[in-house]
Design a protein around this motif. Sequence first.
Motif, short mmCIF file in Angstrom:
data_model
loop_
_atom_site.label_atom_id
_atom_site.label_comp_id
_atom_site.label_asym_id
_atom_site.label_seq_id
_atom_site.Cartn_x
_atom_site.Cartn_y
_atom_site.Cartn_z
N PHE A 96 0.87 -1.19 0.00
CA PHE A 96 0.00 0.00 0.00
C PHE A 96 0.90 1.23 0.00
O PHE A 96 1.66 1.45 0.95
N ASP A 97 0.80 2.04 -1.04
CA ASP A 97 1.85 3.06 -1.16
C ASP A 97 1.60 4.31 -0.31
O ASP A 97 2.43 5.21 -0.32
N ASP A 98 0.49 4.35 0.42
CA ASP A 98 0.34 5.46 1.36
C ASP A 98 0.68 5.03 2.79
O ASP A 98 0.50 5.80 3.72
N LYS A 99 1.18 3.82 2.94
CA LYS A 99 1.53 3.34 4.27
C LYS A 99 3.03 3.03 4.33
O LYS A 99 3.61 2.61 3.32
N THR A 100 3.63 3.23 5.50
CA THR A 100 5.06 2.92 5.62
C THR A 100 5.26 1.41 5.63
O THR A 100 4.31 0.63 5.71
N VAL A 101 6.53 1.02 5.55
CA VAL A 101 6.88 -0.40 5.57
C VAL A 101 6.27 -1.08 6.79
O VAL A 101 5.60 -2.12 6.68
N LEU A 102 6.45 -0.46 7.93
CA LEU A 102 5.94 -1.06 9.17
C LEU A 102 4.41 -1.13 9.15
O LEU A 102 3.82 -2.15 9.50
N GLU A 103 3.78 -0.06 8.70
CA GLU A 103 2.31 -0.04 8.65
C GLU A 103 1.76 -1.10 7.70
O GLU A 103 0.70 -1.68 7.94
N ASN A 104 2.50 -1.34 6.62
CA ASN A 104 2.09 -2.38 5.69
C ASN A 104 2.04 -3.74 6.37
O ASN A 104 1.12 -4.52 6.16
N LEU A 131 13.08 -11.11 10.12
CA LEU A 131 13.26 -12.40 9.46
C LEU A 131 13.40 -12.23 7.95
O LEU A 131 14.14 -12.97 7.30
N SER A 132 12.67 -11.26 7.40
CA SER A 132 12.73 -11.06 5.95
C SER A 132 14.00 -10.33 5.53
O SER A 132 14.21 -10.09 4.35
N GLY A 133 14.80 -9.92 6.50
CA GLY A 133 16.08 -9.32 6.18
C GLY A 133 16.01 -7.85 5.86
O GLY A 133 16.80 -7.35 5.07
N LEU A 134 15.03 -7.15 6.44
CA LEU A 134 14.96 -5.70 6.23
C LEU A 134 15.55 -4.99 7.44
O LEU A 134 15.23 -5.30 8.58
N ASP A 135 16.41 -4.02 7.15
CA ASP A 135 17.06 -3.29 8.22
C ASP A 135 16.09 -2.33 8.88
O ASP A 135 15.22 -1.74 8.22
N GLU A 136 16.26 -2.12 10.20
CA GLU A 136 15.28 -1.34 10.95
C GLU A 136 15.20 0.11 10.51
O GLU A 136 14.17 0.76 10.66
N LYS A 137 16.27 0.61 9.91
CA LYS A 137 16.24 2.03 9.52
C LYS A 137 15.27 2.30 8.37
O LYS A 137 14.94 3.45 8.07
N HIS A 138 14.78 1.25 7.72
CA HIS A 138 13.85 1.43 6.60
C HIS A 138 12.39 1.35 7.02
O HIS A 138 11.51 1.60 6.21
N TYR A 139 12.13 0.99 8.27
CA TYR A 139 10.74 0.68 8.66
C TYR A 139 9.81 1.87 8.53
O TYR A 139 8.61 1.71 8.36
N LYS A 140 10.36 3.08 8.65
CA LYS A 140 9.49 4.27 8.62
C LYS A 140 9.37 4.85 7.21
O LYS A 140 8.79 5.90 7.01
N LYS A 141 9.97 4.18 6.23
CA LYS A 141 9.94 4.72 4.86
C LYS A 141 8.69 4.25 4.13
O LYS A 141 8.11 3.21 4.45
N GLY A 148 13.38 -2.10 -5.13
CA GLY A 148 12.48 -3.18 -5.51
C GLY A 148 12.66 -4.43 -4.65
O GLY A 148 11.69 -5.05 -4.22
N GLY A 149 13.91 -4.77 -4.39
CA GLY A 149 14.18 -5.95 -3.57
C GLY A 149 13.68 -5.77 -2.15
O GLY A 149 13.18 -6.70 -1.52
N MET A 150 13.79 -4.53 -1.67
CA MET A 150 13.31 -4.26 -0.31
C MET A 150 11.79 -4.33 -0.24
O MET A 150 11.22 -4.83 0.72
N ARG A 151 11.15 -3.84 -1.32
CA ARG A 151 9.68 -3.94 -1.37
C ARG A 151 9.25 -5.39 -1.30
O ARG A 151 8.32 -5.76 -0.63
N LYS A 152 9.96 -6.21 -2.05
CA LYS A 152 9.65 -7.63 -2.09
C LYS A 152 9.72 -8.23 -0.70
O LYS A 152 8.85 -8.98 -0.27
#
Lengths: 253, 275
Positions: A96-104, A131-141, A148-152
């Motif tokens: 959902f492109d109006d929600k942050t990574v964490l909100e998604n 577990l999915s290998g996403l760094d915490e600094k991206h959670y609010k983006k 693309g890989g991070m979105r995945k």
Amino acid sequence: MAQENAIEIIDLKKSFSEGDYVLNGINLNVPKGKVTVIIGFSGTGKSVLLKHILGILKPTSGTIKILGKDISLLTDDEKVKLRRHFGVLFQYAALFDDKTVLENVMFPLDEHRKDLSKTQKLQIAYEKLRLSGLDEKHYKKLPGEISGGMRKRCGLARALALDPEILVYDEPTTGLDPILTEMVDNLILNTHNQNKDSSSLVVSHDLHAAFRIGDYVAMLDSGKVLLHGPPKVFLESDNPLVARFVSKGVNKK
Amino acid sequence: MSEKLRERVNHYLDLIVLTIVGVIEEFIYEVGCVMSFGAYSMGTFFKKPYRMKEFIQQMEFIGNKSIFIVVLTGTFTGMALAFQVYLGFRMVNATSLTGPIVAMGIARELGPVLTGLIVAARAGGAMAANLGSMRVSEQIDALEVMGVDPLEYLVAPRMWASVVALPLLTGVFDFTAMVGSYFLCIHVLEMDEAIFWDKTSLWLNPNHINEGLIKAAVFGAVFSLICCYRGFKTTGGARGVGDSTNRGVVLSMVMIIILDFFLMNLIDIYYKVTT
Ligand SMILES: Nc1ncnc2c1ncn2[C@@H]1O[C@H](COP(=O)(O)OP(=O)(O)OP(=O)(O)O)[C@@H](O)[C@H]1O
Ligand SMILES: [Mg+2]
């Protein structure tokens, strides 16, 4: 066959335009508690097949049974109930492109786990993202601000959030580097091993991984299942198309 | 020979009639689809889970963010209308009626219609584009797969927010237009302030204002329904999104103007029946 099927597809046909069948009589069983990998050349209708299983597209003819129930006969309420058992990773993540990574990742939890407190839900979301290998600094983006890989991987975390019984991944590792690919493959395997009753359906182009994580592999071609069985039947097959696909896969490795 | 000719003419007549019937049939079918889409969506708003947060977000977007442009248009429309009416009435020495005529015109017609058009272009376009891009990037599919009804989650808050926000914005438009015309009449054209207000309150009936607000609510439902439907049915990637937005906005604007005429008559009949 005493084995129970999570998903059963009987003579599924689909055409988007008169006379041109994308799926032309698919018969496929996805056994419960196993990992089934679907391979096939680009454009053979793998994503279309998944969308039928998810009930997003309606078949032109044929039947799809999920956990023994024909999905075309379900009422809306039953459909919603059934869909809670699903975890889905779309080919292009569909965040959902109006929600942050964490909100998604929080979204399915907010919708379906009203019994949990906010902190518990956050805890689960953080765990899945880690577990999915996403760094915490991206959670609010926002999804527009990550690669693309991070979105995945964010989509992957969202798919796993509810610990679903049936997991459907559309090309989970396409666009990831080799190290991440292995990590995601391991995550799929681990998720599966944690809950032995869960069934996974993975669409993949990576034959090496398909053989490693798949209990069964099915190859699609021209709207039909060309070959379906344990990985070793693919290595022994003398069908030229299969052989071509296998040789390329092995070369890549 | 003439027999053959007659046959061919008959054939073409059949063809024409069948085509017309087909077009009408399709139109009725499409209208039915849109109506049931809207009715179902608006109905889900009152069922659990309540989408208060989404509703307020949409109110903020449709209402709050349109205020500035509505105030601007309102002021200038009020001034322009007042000047025209003044020029007309000066010829018959009835300039004291400028106030009430402007007030009535604004409250009954220009307020709701212009506000509807402005908001349809601004918020309606955004709705169609937003839902359209969610459709083509499979976000709506994702919602559905997660067991969330997209009509209830996406469409209902947008439609209700439009229905509530548009009368409010129309109120703002009416007010600023009156301020504009007051400024022009009193401070530029140097009319008498007491007469201006006296005549206005004598002629302007609260029903006139209500009529405008009711129309505004209907316009809100109409433009949000059309734009959401268009967005929802988008196909064909990014180009499709542009197409939906375009068609949604144009159709909304045309519908607002056409509906305005019929609503005016309907409301008139209603008042006549009840009084
Ligand atoms: N909504 C649609 N309308 C018309 N045709 C479609 C639609 N969706 C898919 N197709 C057609 O179905 C075929 C299969 O598409 P699909 O996306 O399933 O391929 P795929 O096997 O997933 O390929 P890839 O590996 O590249 O993802 C394509 O030829 C495509 O043109
Ligand atoms: Mg695909």
